[in-house]
Design a protein around this motif. Structure first.
Motif, PDB file in Angstrom:
ATOM      1  N   VAL A   1       3.902  11.994 -11.140  1.00 60.35           N
ATOM      2  CA  VAL A   1       3.799  11.384  -9.830  1.00 60.35           C
ATOM      3  C   VAL A   1       3.425   9.917  -9.995  1.00 60.35           C
ATOM      4  N   GLN A   2       4.043   9.061  -9.192  1.00 60.32           N
ATOM      5  CA  GLN A   2       3.719   7.629  -9.193  1.00 60.32           C
ATOM      6  C   GLN A   2       3.022   7.269  -7.893  1.00 60.32           C
ATOM      7  N   LEU A   3       2.009   6.410  -8.015  1.00 62.99           N
ATOM      8  CA  LEU A   3       1.176   6.084  -6.865  1.00 62.99           C
ATOM      9  C   LEU A   3       1.210   4.589  -6.584  1.00 62.99           C
ATOM     10  N   GLN A   4       1.176   4.249  -5.299  1.00 60.33           N
ATOM     11  CA  GLN A   4       1.162   2.842  -4.882  1.00 60.33           C
ATOM     12  C   GLN A   4       0.110   2.685  -3.801  1.00 60.33           C
ATOM     13  N   ALA A   5      -0.949   1.951  -4.130  1.00 60.67           N
ATOM     14  CA  ALA A   5      -2.006   1.680  -3.154  1.00 60.67           C
ATOM     15  C   ALA A   5      -1.698   0.394  -2.396  1.00 60.67           C
ATOM     16  N   SER A   6      -2.027   0.388  -1.119  1.00 64.18           N
ATOM     17  CA  SER A   6      -1.792  -0.797  -0.295  1.00 64.18           C
ATOM     18  C   SER A   6      -2.801  -0.825   0.845  1.00 64.18           C
ATOM     19  N   GLY A   7      -2.802  -1.920   1.582  1.00 63.47           N
ATOM     20  CA  GLY A   7      -3.653  -2.022   2.759  1.00 63.47           C
ATOM     21  C   GLY A   7      -4.897  -2.860   2.577  1.00 63.47           C
ATOM     22  N   GLY A   8      -5.116  -3.333   1.363  1.00 58.76           N
ATOM     23  CA  GLY A   8      -6.280  -4.171   1.139  1.00 58.76           C
ATOM     24  C   GLY A   8      -6.128  -5.531   1.803  1.00 58.76           C
ATOM     25  N   GLY A   9      -7.206  -6.280   1.784  1.00 60.83           N
ATOM     26  CA  GLY A   9      -7.165  -7.603   2.371  1.00 60.83           C
ATOM     27  C   GLY A   9      -8.554  -8.164   2.539  1.00 60.83           C
ATOM     28  N   LEU A  10      -8.639  -9.231   3.311  1.00 59.42           N
ATOM     29  CA  LEU A  10      -9.905  -9.900   3.582  1.00 59.42           C
ATOM     30  C   LEU A  10     -10.368  -9.509   4.981  1.00 59.42           C
ATOM     31  N   VAL A  11     -11.610  -9.077   5.085  1.00 57.87           N
ATOM     32  CA  VAL A  11     -12.159  -8.649   6.359  1.00 57.87           C
ATOM     33  C   VAL A  11     -13.610  -9.098   6.436  1.00 57.87           C
ATOM     34  N   CYS A  21      -2.207   5.281   0.098  1.00 58.54           N
ATOM     35  CA  CYS A  21      -1.762   5.600  -1.255  1.00 58.54           C
ATOM     36  C   CYS A  21      -0.478   6.395  -1.108  1.00 58.54           C
ATOM     37  N   ALA A  22       0.635   5.748  -1.384  1.00 56.74           N
ATOM     38  CA  ALA A  22       1.935   6.390  -1.250  1.00 56.74           C
ATOM     39  C   ALA A  22       2.373   6.923  -2.611  1.00 56.74           C
ATOM     40  N   ALA A  23       2.867   8.123  -2.611  1.00 57.33           N
ATOM     41  CA  ALA A  23       3.256   8.766  -3.863  1.00 57.33           C
ATOM     42  C   ALA A  23       4.733   9.087  -3.879  1.00 57.33           C
ATOM     43  N   SER A  24       5.297   9.018  -5.036  1.00 59.57           N
ATOM     44  CA  SER A  24       6.668   9.457  -5.221  1.00 59.57           C
ATOM     45  C   SER A  24       6.657  10.765  -5.992  1.00 59.57           C
ATOM     46  N   GLY A  25       7.666  11.550  -5.817  1.00 56.02           N
ATOM     47  CA  GLY A  25       7.722  12.829  -6.513  1.00 56.02           C
ATOM     48  C   GLY A  25       7.572  13.983  -5.542  1.00 56.02           C
ATOM     49  N   ARG A  26       8.338  14.995  -5.747  1.00 55.10           N
ATOM     50  CA  ARG A  26       8.361  16.125  -4.824  1.00 55.10           C
ATOM     51  C   ARG A  26       7.124  16.990  -4.931  1.00 55.10           C
ATOM     52  N   THR A  27       6.333  16.835  -5.993  1.00 59.00           N
ATOM     53  CA  THR A  27       5.182  17.710  -6.180  1.00 59.00           C
ATOM     54  C   THR A  27       3.892  17.056  -5.722  1.00 59.00           C
ATOM     55  N   ASN A  73       0.871  15.179   3.773  1.00 56.66           N
ATOM     56  CA  ASN A  73       1.774  15.586   2.699  1.00 56.66           C
ATOM     57  C   ASN A  73       3.242  15.410   3.081  1.00 56.66           C
ATOM     58  N   ALA A  74       3.528  15.470   4.371  1.00 58.71           N
ATOM     59  CA  ALA A  74       4.911  15.261   4.805  1.00 58.71           C
ATOM     60  C   ALA A  74       5.360  13.826   4.526  1.00 58.71           C
ATOM     61  N   LYS A  75       4.404  12.900   4.507  1.00 60.47           N
ATOM     62  CA  LYS A  75       4.695  11.494   4.227  1.00 60.47           C
ATOM     63  C   LYS A  75       4.319  11.095   2.810  1.00 60.47           C
ATOM     64  N   ASN A  76       3.868  12.061   2.026  1.00 59.65           N
ATOM     65  CA  ASN A  76       3.443  11.762   0.645  1.00 59.65           C
ATOM     66  C   ASN A  76       2.432  10.622   0.609  1.00 59.65           C
TER      67      ASN A  76
END
Length: 124
Positions: A1-11, A21-27, A73-76
């Motif tokens: 499984v590959q993971l991609q974190a996003s949404g960070g920033g300055l607050v 955290c978006a994941a690729s892979g059916r499992t 899980n529907a959106k991984n």
């Protein structure tokens, strides 16, 4: 499984951010997902985790009540909602996937797959 974190920033302190955290892979749904963070000059530390089914969540004691982890899980995708942010929450946030059953949700070594991290900066 590959993971991609996003949404960070300055607050500003007291503000909120939601990390994804978006994941690729059916499992994807087979894995528990954890969030860790690493501040400059410090070791990486556990933040939160969620079981593969989403029915159990785990938090660092110091973050309970401010951070909420959830998954779709529907959106991984797994989310980390961070509220009432403080300057000490400034760090690079990583998501990671844990496939091993019976291993601790709180330990880095339980996680075999890591995303690249997303920077969160909280100004005072």
């Amino acid at each position: 499984v590959q993971l991609q974190a996003s949404g960070g920033g300055l607050v500003q302190a007291g503000g909120s951010l939601r990390l994804s955290c978006a994941a690729s892979g059916r499992t994807f749904s087979y894995y528990a997902i954890g969030w860790f963070r690493q501040a400059p000059g410090k070791e990486r530390e556990f933040v939160a985790a969620i079981r593969w089914s989403g029915d159990s969540t785990y938090y660092a004691d110091s973050l309970k009540g401010r951070f909420t982890v959830s998954r779709d899980n529907a959106k991984n995708t797994v989310y980390l909602q961070m509220n009432s942010l403080k300057p000490e929450d400034t760090a690079v946030y990583y998501c990671a996937a844990k496939a091993l059953t019976g291993s601790s949700y709180y330990l880095e070594r339980s996680y075999g797959y890591w995303g690249q991290g997303t920077q969160v900066t909280v100004s005072s």
